[in-house]
Design a protein around this motif. Sequence first.
Motif, PDB file in Angstrom:
ATOM      1  N   LYS A 113       0.825  -1.223   0.000  1.00  0.00           N
ATOM      2  CA  LYS A 113       0.000   0.000   0.000  1.00  0.00           C
ATOM      3  C   LYS A 113       0.853   1.265   0.000  1.00  0.00           C
ATOM      4  O   LYS A 113       0.325   2.366  -0.044  1.00  0.00           O
ATOM      5  N   LYS A 114       2.176   1.098   0.088  1.00  0.00           N
ATOM      6  CA  LYS A 114       3.142   2.192   0.084  1.00  0.00           C
ATOM      7  C   LYS A 114       2.980   3.158   1.263  1.00  0.00           C
ATOM      8  O   LYS A 114       3.152   4.359   1.136  1.00  0.00           O
ATOM      9  N   VAL A 115       2.648   2.594   2.421  1.00  0.00           N
ATOM     10  CA  VAL A 115       2.599   3.423   3.627  1.00  0.00           C
ATOM     11  C   VAL A 115       3.989   3.480   4.251  1.00  0.00           C
ATOM     12  O   VAL A 115       4.853   2.662   3.946  1.00  0.00           O
ATOM     13  N   THR A 116       4.214   4.431   5.132  1.00  0.00           N
ATOM     14  CA  THR A 116       5.500   4.546   5.814  1.00  0.00           C
ATOM     15  C   THR A 116       5.550   3.565   6.981  1.00  0.00           C
ATOM     16  O   THR A 116       4.517   3.057   7.433  1.00  0.00           O
ATOM     17  N   TYR A 117       6.770   3.346   7.453  1.00  0.00           N
ATOM     18  CA  TYR A 117       6.963   2.473   8.608  1.00  0.00           C
ATOM     19  C   TYR A 117       6.170   2.996   9.798  1.00  0.00           C
ATOM     20  O   TYR A 117       5.471   2.240  10.464  1.00  0.00           O
ATOM     21  N   ARG A 118       6.228   4.286  10.063  1.00  0.00           N
ATOM     22  CA  ARG A 118       5.504   4.873  11.202  1.00  0.00           C
ATOM     23  C   ARG A 118       3.990   4.685  11.034  1.00  0.00           C
ATOM     24  O   ARG A 118       3.294   4.352  11.993  1.00  0.00           O
ATOM     25  N   ALA A 119       3.488   4.887   9.823  1.00  0.00           N
ATOM     26  CA  ALA A 119       2.044   4.719   9.585  1.00  0.00           C
ATOM     27  C   ALA A 119       1.635   3.268   9.822  1.00  0.00           C
ATOM     28  O   ALA A 119       0.582   2.994  10.412  1.00  0.00           O
ATOM     29  N   TRP A 120       2.474   2.331   9.371  1.00  0.00           N
ATOM     30  CA  TRP A 120       2.187   0.920   9.621  1.00  0.00           C
ATOM     31  C   TRP A 120       2.213   0.629  11.115  1.00  0.00           C
ATOM     32  O   TRP A 120       1.326  -0.041  11.648  1.00  0.00           O
ATOM     33  N   LEU A 121       3.224   1.130  11.802  1.00  0.00           N
ATOM     34  CA  LEU A 121       3.307   0.925  13.252  1.00  0.00           C
ATOM     35  C   LEU A 121       2.072   1.482  13.951  1.00  0.00           C
ATOM     36  O   LEU A 121       1.563   0.884  14.891  1.00  0.00           O
ATOM     37  N   HIS A 122       1.616   2.640  13.490  1.00  0.00           N
ATOM     38  CA  HIS A 122       0.448   3.265  14.106  1.00  0.00           C
ATOM     39  C   HIS A 122      -0.764   2.339  14.032  1.00  0.00           C
ATOM     40  O   HIS A 122      -1.554   2.250  14.965  1.00  0.00           O
ATOM     41  N   GLU A 123      -0.894   1.600  12.918  1.00  0.00           N
ATOM     42  CA  GLU A 123      -1.989   0.649  12.768  1.00  0.00           C
ATOM     43  C   GLU A 123      -1.718  -0.652  13.527  1.00  0.00           C
ATOM     44  O   GLU A 123      -2.614  -1.209  14.143  1.00  0.00           O
TER      45      GLU A 123
END
Length: 103
Positions: free
Chosen positions: A52-62
């Motif tokens: 989905k091309k999200v950032t590492y931080r965005a993935w961690l947030h989820e």
Amino acid sequence: SSRISTNSSSASRIHGGEDESPALDTDRAALEAVRNSGRIILLRDAERAVEKKVTYRAWLHEFSPRDACDPERGSRISSRAGITSAFAQAWIGAGGSFTDDER
């Protein structure tokens, strides 16, 4: 390391690997299966996020919100999610990369 077997027929044994019951081997196999399933879930989720091309931080947030923004570290990624963590290793294994502030 010492181990106390809770199997009723061998409750008095305090050994690490000698004369252990088959139940203990089953317990170890079950524990390893749980550990592996956790790794699989982590990697699968990381792969989906990379796709989905999200950032590492965005993935961690989820995936693990408390690790995405640690107030004790000036809102940086928590030390539990640093480059050598299981989170980061799954992210790298999935083909993800890090922004400068995620390093």
